[in-house]
Design a protein around this motif. Structure first.
Motif, PDB file in Angstrom:
ATOM      1  N   SER A  17       0.989  -1.256   0.003  1.00  0.00           N
ATOM      2  CA  SER A  17       0.454  -0.061  -0.391  1.00  0.00           C
ATOM      3  C   SER A  17       0.713   1.474  -0.003  1.00  0.00           C
ATOM      4  O   SER A  17       2.327   1.302   0.365  1.00  0.00           O
ATOM      5  CB  SER A  17      -0.740  -0.013   1.365  1.00  0.00           C
ATOM      6  OG  SER A  17      -0.415  -0.106   2.335  1.00  0.00           O
ATOM      7  N   PHE A  18       0.353   2.141  -0.333  1.00  0.00           N
ATOM      8  CA  PHE A  18       1.109   3.609   0.254  1.00  0.00           C
ATOM      9  C   PHE A  18       1.620   4.097   1.215  1.00  0.00           C
ATOM     10  O   PHE A  18       2.839   4.698   1.018  1.00  0.00           O
ATOM     11  CB  PHE A  18      -0.021   4.840  -0.168  1.00  0.00           C
ATOM     12  CG  PHE A  18       0.349   6.143  -0.364  1.00  0.00           C
ATOM     13  CD1 PHE A  18       1.430   6.671  -1.251  1.00  0.00           C
ATOM     14  CD2 PHE A  18       0.222   6.744   0.544  1.00  0.00           C
ATOM     15  CE1 PHE A  18       2.246   8.035  -1.031  1.00  0.00           C
ATOM     16  CE2 PHE A  18       0.828   8.323   0.935  1.00  0.00           C
ATOM     17  CZ  PHE A  18       1.769   8.743  -0.120  1.00  0.00           C
ATOM     18  N   PRO A 249      -1.709   7.936  -3.836  1.00  0.00           N
ATOM     19  CA  PRO A 249      -0.790   7.116  -3.583  1.00  0.00           C
ATOM     20  C   PRO A 249      -0.643   5.653  -4.608  1.00  0.00           C
ATOM     21  O   PRO A 249       0.002   5.345  -4.903  1.00  0.00           O
ATOM     22  CB  PRO A 249      -2.180   6.939  -2.895  1.00  0.00           C
ATOM     23  CG  PRO A 249      -3.326   8.449  -1.971  1.00  0.00           C
ATOM     24  CD  PRO A 249      -2.179   9.133  -3.433  1.00  0.00           C
ATOM     25  N   THR A 253       3.112   3.811  -5.577  1.00  0.00           N
ATOM     26  CA  THR A 253       2.698   1.965  -5.705  1.00  0.00           C
ATOM     27  C   THR A 253       2.380   1.923  -6.820  1.00  0.00           C
ATOM     28  O   THR A 253       2.964   0.282  -6.789  1.00  0.00           O
ATOM     29  CB  THR A 253       1.176   1.475  -4.681  1.00  0.00           C
ATOM     30  OG1 THR A 253       0.219   1.467  -5.675  1.00  0.00           O
ATOM     31  CG2 THR A 253       1.059   2.076  -3.610  1.00  0.00           C
ATOM     32  N   THR A 275      -1.831  10.623   7.465  1.00  0.00           N
ATOM     33  CA  THR A 275      -2.776   9.976   6.019  1.00  0.00           C
ATOM     34  C   THR A 275      -2.264  11.216   5.458  1.00  0.00           C
ATOM     35  O   THR A 275      -2.529  12.144   5.311  1.00  0.00           O
ATOM     36  CB  THR A 275      -3.840   9.329   6.046  1.00  0.00           C
ATOM     37  OG1 THR A 275      -4.173   8.568   4.899  1.00  0.00           O
ATOM     38  CG2 THR A 275      -4.943  10.553   7.002  1.00  0.00           C
TER      39      THR A 275
END
Length: 279
Positions: A17-18, A249, A253, A275
């Motif tokens: 994930s990011f 994001p 990725t 985040t």
């Protein structure tokens, strides 16, 4: 009797994930590119896009603040290159499509978002808005740094270029070629359209309506451009930042997956940033 055996091979692929990359220590290198062309209007005249009013920030100031407040949490030194294009700059007053807002090409860095805003306000008082609106030089400027980072074999750096502009792109062919080239590098481009001009070119670069191709017909390796019209989200700074950064994001990725590069070793929880997408 003939017995046929079918053997299924199960392969487990780790999808990172990011946040895996962020917590592993990846740095987002954030650069701002600001449009200083004459189509923005006379900055001395109230109501124009570059007019500086201490009581009310203009659209350029609002966009820088909204996005910068989020992105700066991913940069450990909080030093951001801030560039301009389309103006006549001192001391010779020659037109430049790639100049430092602080007029120091060897050190174009500003400290934090507030530093970018201060450099911008100082710059607008010293340049002459001119043209044309050529954005390929700014894209290629960042691409040089992204290409150097690509030589590394770790997921340590990713570059984000925020371009603020008021409309039609003059060097559209060169810009298309620049985006196609940059699409193979660890970088993303966010274009924020300020004012109420024709943003057809910006939407074309975004590629949401089809795959962007260069002048030779070569397609982008991956989608790296996000276009956002400022006025659509101007009333809500958090929503503006969320919309502007929405595709980052996946672009991060997607790049490291394409290069088969995993996140670096996770950092301690107390050092992890917030985040990316604000609520």
């Amino acid at each position: 009797m003939v017995i046929t055996l079918f053997v299924a091979i199960l392969q487990v692929v780790m999808e990172h994930s990011f946040l895996d990359f962020v917590f592993g220590g990846m740095q987002l290198n954030f650069t701002v590119g600001i449009d200083f062309t004459a189509s923005n209007g006379n900055p001395q005249q109230p109501g124009t896009l570059h007019h500086i009013d201490p009581r009310r920030p203009n659209e350029y100031e609002q966009a820088i603040w909204s996005v910068g407040q989020v992105v700066q949490d991913y940069d450990s030194d909080k030093l951001f290159p801030a560039l301009g294009f389309g103006a006549r700059i001192p001391p010779t007053m020659q037109v430049s499509h790639e100049f430092a807002l602080n007029f120091n090409p060897n050190n174009p860095f500003c400290t934090g978002v507030q530093g970018i805003l201060e450099a911008y306000k100082n710059c607008i008082r010293q340049v002459q808005l001119y043209g044309p609106t050529n954005i390929a030089p700014i894209i290629l400027h960042m691409a040089r740094f992204a290409a150097a980072a690509q030589q590394q074999t770790t997921a340590s750096q990713y570059f984000v270029l925020l371009i603020l502009s008021d409309g039609v792109v003059t060097d559209m062919n060169q810009t298309r070629d620049a985006v196609v080239y940059a699409s193979s590098l660890p970088m993303s481009i966010i274009i924020v359209g300020v004012g109420a001009a024709d943003f057809t070119d910006m939407n074309t670069l975004d590629g949401d309506d089809g795959v962007l191709r260069g002048t030779s017909g070569q397609p982008v390796v991956r989608d790296i451009v996000q276009f956002v019209p400022f006025r659509k989200f101007a009333a809500n700074g958090a929503l503006l930042a969320k919309e502007i950064l929405a595709e980052i994001p996946q672009q991060v990725t997607g790049y490291f997956k394409m290069r088969n590069i995993a996140p670096m070793k996770p950092v301690p929880p107390q050092d992890q940033p917030m985040t990316l997408t604000p609520s």
